[in-house]
Design a protein around this motif. Structure first.
Motif, PDB file in Angstrom:
ATOM      1  N   GLU A 143       0.833  -1.206   0.000  1.00 17.70           N
ATOM      2  CA  GLU A 143       0.000   0.000   0.000  1.00 17.70           C
ATOM      3  C   GLU A 143       0.868   1.256   0.000  1.00 17.70           C
ATOM      4  O   GLU A 143       0.582   2.220  -0.712  1.00 17.70           O
ATOM      5  CB  GLU A 143      -0.947   0.008   1.204  1.00 17.70           C
ATOM      6  CG  GLU A 143      -1.926  -1.138   1.236  1.00 17.70           C
ATOM      7  CD  GLU A 143      -2.897  -1.175   0.075  1.00 17.70           C
ATOM      8  OE1 GLU A 143      -3.365  -0.109  -0.369  1.00 17.70           O
ATOM      9  OE2 GLU A 143      -3.196  -2.286  -0.393  1.00 17.70           O
ATOM     10  N   LEU A 144       1.935   1.241   0.788  1.00 19.64           N
ATOM     11  CA  LEU A 144       2.818   2.405   0.849  1.00 19.64           C
ATOM     12  C   LEU A 144       3.526   2.616  -0.488  1.00 19.64           C
ATOM     13  O   LEU A 144       3.587   3.739  -0.994  1.00 19.64           O
ATOM     14  CB  LEU A 144       3.837   2.256   1.979  1.00 19.64           C
ATOM     15  CG  LEU A 144       4.833   3.410   2.119  1.00 19.64           C
ATOM     16  CD1 LEU A 144       4.130   4.736   2.361  1.00 19.64           C
ATOM     17  CD2 LEU A 144       5.831   3.108   3.236  1.00 19.64           C
ATOM     18  N   VAL A 145       4.053   1.555  -1.076  1.00 21.04           N
ATOM     19  CA  VAL A 145       4.743   1.679  -2.358  1.00 21.04           C
ATOM     20  C   VAL A 145       3.797   2.250  -3.416  1.00 21.04           C
ATOM     21  O   VAL A 145       4.163   3.149  -4.167  1.00 21.04           O
ATOM     22  CB  VAL A 145       5.334   0.323  -2.824  1.00 21.04           C
ATOM     23  CG1 VAL A 145       5.754   0.376  -4.283  1.00 21.04           C
ATOM     24  CG2 VAL A 145       6.511  -0.055  -1.946  1.00 21.04           C
ATOM     25  N   PHE A 146       2.582   1.749  -3.455  1.00 23.20           N
ATOM     26  CA  PHE A 146       1.627   2.266  -4.434  1.00 23.20           C
ATOM     27  C   PHE A 146       1.411   3.759  -4.227  1.00 23.20           C
ATOM     28  O   PHE A 146       1.448   4.539  -5.184  1.00 23.20           O
ATOM     29  CB  PHE A 146       0.289   1.521  -4.354  1.00 23.20           C
ATOM     30  CG  PHE A 146      -0.670   1.947  -5.426  1.00 23.20           C
ATOM     31  CD1 PHE A 146      -0.665   1.320  -6.650  1.00 23.20           C
ATOM     32  CD2 PHE A 146      -1.544   3.009  -5.220  1.00 23.20           C
ATOM     33  CE1 PHE A 146      -1.528   1.733  -7.664  1.00 23.20           C
ATOM     34  CE2 PHE A 146      -2.403   3.431  -6.221  1.00 23.20           C
ATOM     35  CZ  PHE A 146      -2.405   2.790  -7.451  1.00 23.20           C
ATOM     36  N   SER A 147       1.193   4.169  -2.989  1.00 25.40           N
ATOM     37  CA  SER A 147       0.931   5.587  -2.727  1.00 25.40           C
ATOM     38  C   SER A 147       2.132   6.454  -3.100  1.00 25.40           C
ATOM     39  O   SER A 147       1.955   7.572  -3.600  1.00 25.40           O
ATOM     40  CB  SER A 147       0.535   5.816  -1.268  1.00 25.40           C
ATOM     41  OG  SER A 147       1.634   5.653  -0.401  1.00 25.40           O
ATOM     42  N   LEU A 148       3.344   5.955  -2.903  1.00 21.98           N
ATOM     43  CA  LEU A 148       4.532   6.720  -3.258  1.00 21.98           C
ATOM     44  C   LEU A 148       4.719   6.781  -4.767  1.00 21.98           C
ATOM     45  O   LEU A 148       5.074   7.839  -5.308  1.00 21.98           O
ATOM     46  CB  LEU A 148       5.777   6.123  -2.603  1.00 21.98           C
ATOM     47  CG  LEU A 148       5.795   6.143  -1.076  1.00 21.98           C
ATOM     48  CD1 LEU A 148       7.013   5.400  -0.561  1.00 21.98           C
ATOM     49  CD2 LEU A 148       5.732   7.549  -0.525  1.00 21.98           C
ATOM     50  N   PHE A 149       4.501   5.670  -5.440  1.00 20.93           N
ATOM     51  CA  PHE A 149       4.659   5.657  -6.892  1.00 20.93           C
ATOM     52  C   PHE A 149       3.565   6.446  -7.604  1.00 20.93           C
ATOM     53  O   PHE A 149       3.740   6.861  -8.742  1.00 20.93           O
ATOM     54  CB  PHE A 149       4.719   4.232  -7.432  1.00 20.93           C
ATOM     55  CG  PHE A 149       6.070   3.591  -7.285  1.00 20.93           C
ATOM     56  CD1 PHE A 149       7.228   4.335  -7.164  1.00 20.93           C
ATOM     57  CD2 PHE A 149       6.188   2.214  -7.275  1.00 20.93           C
ATOM     58  CE1 PHE A 149       8.468   3.744  -7.033  1.00 20.93           C
ATOM     59  CE2 PHE A 149       7.428   1.613  -7.155  1.00 20.93           C
ATOM     60  CZ  PHE A 149       8.570   2.375  -7.037  1.00 20.93           C
ATOM     61  N   ASP A 150       2.452   6.680  -6.942  1.00 22.46           N
ATOM     62  CA  ASP A 150       1.415   7.537  -7.514  1.00 22.46           C
ATOM     63  C   ASP A 150       1.863   8.988  -7.307  1.00 22.46           C
ATOM     64  O   ASP A 150       1.243   9.772  -6.604  1.00 22.46           O
ATOM     65  CB  ASP A 150       0.067   7.266  -6.855  1.00 22.46           C
ATOM     66  CG  ASP A 150      -1.053   8.098  -7.437  1.00 22.46           C
ATOM     67  OD1 ASP A 150      -0.869   8.693  -8.529  1.00 22.46           O
ATOM     68  OD2 ASP A 150      -2.112   8.187  -6.786  1.00 22.46           O
ATOM     69  N   ALA A 151       2.948   9.330  -7.952  1.00 18.56           N
ATOM     70  CA  ALA A 151       3.623  10.613  -7.726  1.00 18.56           C
ATOM     71  C   ALA A 151       2.762  11.818  -8.085  1.00 18.56           C
ATOM     72  O   ALA A 151       2.912  12.881  -7.487  1.00 18.56           O
ATOM     73  CB  ALA A 151       4.931  10.654  -8.512  1.00 18.56           C
ATOM     74  N   ASN A 152       1.844  11.666  -9.029  1.00 17.81           N
ATOM     75  CA  ASN A 152       0.988  12.795  -9.384  1.00 17.81           C
ATOM     76  C   ASN A 152      -0.319  12.803  -8.606  1.00 17.81           C
ATOM     77  O   ASN A 152      -1.145  13.701  -8.772  1.00 17.81           O
ATOM     78  CB  ASN A 152       0.739  12.848 -10.901  1.00 17.81           C
ATOM     79  CG  ASN A 152      -0.029  11.648 -11.414  1.00 17.81           C
ATOM     80  OD1 ASN A 152      -0.633  10.891 -10.665  1.00 17.81           O
ATOM     81  ND2 ASN A 152       0.005  11.458 -12.724  1.00 17.81           N
ATOM     82  N   GLY A 153      -0.515  11.796  -7.744  1.00 18.42           N
ATOM     83  CA  GLY A 153      -1.649  11.771  -6.828  1.00 18.42           C
ATOM     84  C   GLY A 153      -3.017  11.558  -7.457  1.00 18.42           C
ATOM     85  O   GLY A 153      -4.029  11.865  -6.843  1.00 18.42           O
ATOM     86  N   ASN A 154      -3.068  10.938  -8.633  1.00 18.54           N
ATOM     87  CA  ASN A 154      -4.365  10.758  -9.292  1.00 18.54           C
ATOM     88  C   ASN A 154      -5.036   9.421  -8.969  1.00 18.54           C
ATOM     89  O   ASN A 154      -6.062   9.085  -9.538  1.00 18.54           O
ATOM     90  CB  ASN A 154      -4.247  10.941 -10.810  1.00 18.54           C
ATOM     91  CG  ASN A 154      -3.428   9.861 -11.484  1.00 18.54           C
ATOM     92  OD1 ASN A 154      -2.813   9.024 -10.819  1.00 18.54           O
ATOM     93  ND2 ASN A 154      -3.410   9.887 -12.807  1.00 18.54           N
ATOM     94  N   GLY A 155      -4.449   8.635  -8.060  1.00 19.53           N
ATOM     95  CA  GLY A 155      -5.083   7.393  -7.624  1.00 19.53           C
ATOM     96  C   GLY A 155      -4.746   6.163  -8.433  1.00 19.53           C
ATOM     97  O   GLY A 155      -5.189   5.066  -8.093  1.00 19.53           O
ATOM     98  N   VAL A 156      -3.996   6.321  -9.503  1.00 17.12           N
ATOM     99  CA  VAL A 156      -3.552   5.190 -10.320  1.00 17.12           C
ATOM    100  C   VAL A 156      -2.090   5.410 -10.680  1.00 17.12           C
ATOM    101  O   VAL A 156      -1.566   6.518 -10.568  1.00 17.12           O
ATOM    102  CB  VAL A 156      -4.393   5.031 -11.611  1.00 17.12           C
ATOM    103  CG1 VAL A 156      -5.833   4.665 -11.292  1.00 17.12           C
ATOM    104  CG2 VAL A 156      -4.320   6.284 -12.473  1.00 17.12           C
TER     105      VAL A 156
END
Length: 177
Positions: free
Chosen positions: A10-23
């Motif tokens: 979950e943390l990796v996904f949130s970090l890799f979503d660098a533009n914050g658009n949820g995907v």
């Protein structure tokens, strides 16, 4: 999958979503690459090329393995089971681990000093207190350095679904500064 591993995903996904658009999309990996390269200004061109390649492979692997409908994005639901699958993702993680840890050693002495480690991990998006907790868990020497090999192994462990109680778990637990 162990609970600790699920939290890491979950943390990796949130970090890799660098533009914050949820995907996750290719632009996220471009943003992350730029931030990491900015933090690694002292690294040589070979190390910078290696991290660029590692981020590109990370995205390409995700897109190839998960984007069945061809929409160019990866949802968290698609990401969860895949990223901790060593058979499907292990080589990508290994390349990323080697490239990122080498980026932390611009003088080539095999050691990573805390300030650069912190800068690189902050560029990825981790919380500073958690970064310090991780560095401490790696057992720095008297001069406050860890080995490149230690960090690379720690990154690989972070993506292992059967691991718990690893240094990387400090990245998902809130720590005081």
């Amino acid at each position: 999958m162990r609970d600790e591993a699920a939290k890491r995903v979950e943390l990796v996904f949130s970090l890799f979503d660098a533009n914050g658009n949820g995907v996750l999309d290719s632009g996220d990996f471009d943003l992350m690459t730029g931030r990491v390269l900015e933090a690694a200004a002292a690294s040589d061109d070979g190390a910078k090329d290696a991290i660029r390649s590692a981020f590109r492979r990370y995205w390409t692997t995700l897109a190839t393995e998960l984007d069945a409908n061809g929409d160019g994005v990866i949802s968290v639901e698609e990401f969860r089971p895949f990223v901790l699958d060593p058979e499907r993702f292990g080589p990508t993680v290994a390349e990323f681990a080697e490239a990122l840890s080498a980026l932390g050693d611009p003088d080539g002495d095999g050691l990573i000093e805390r300030p650069l480690f912190v800068s690189l991990m902050r560029a990825i998006g981790f919380e500073e207190a958690n970064i310090h907790a991780l560095f401490d868990a790696f057992g720095p020497d008297a001069d406050d350095r860890i080995t490149v090999a230690t960090w690379a192994a720690g990154i690989k462990d972070y993506y292992a679904p059967d691991k718990s109680g690893i240094p990387g778990d400090r990245l998902v637990t809130a720590h005081a500064v």
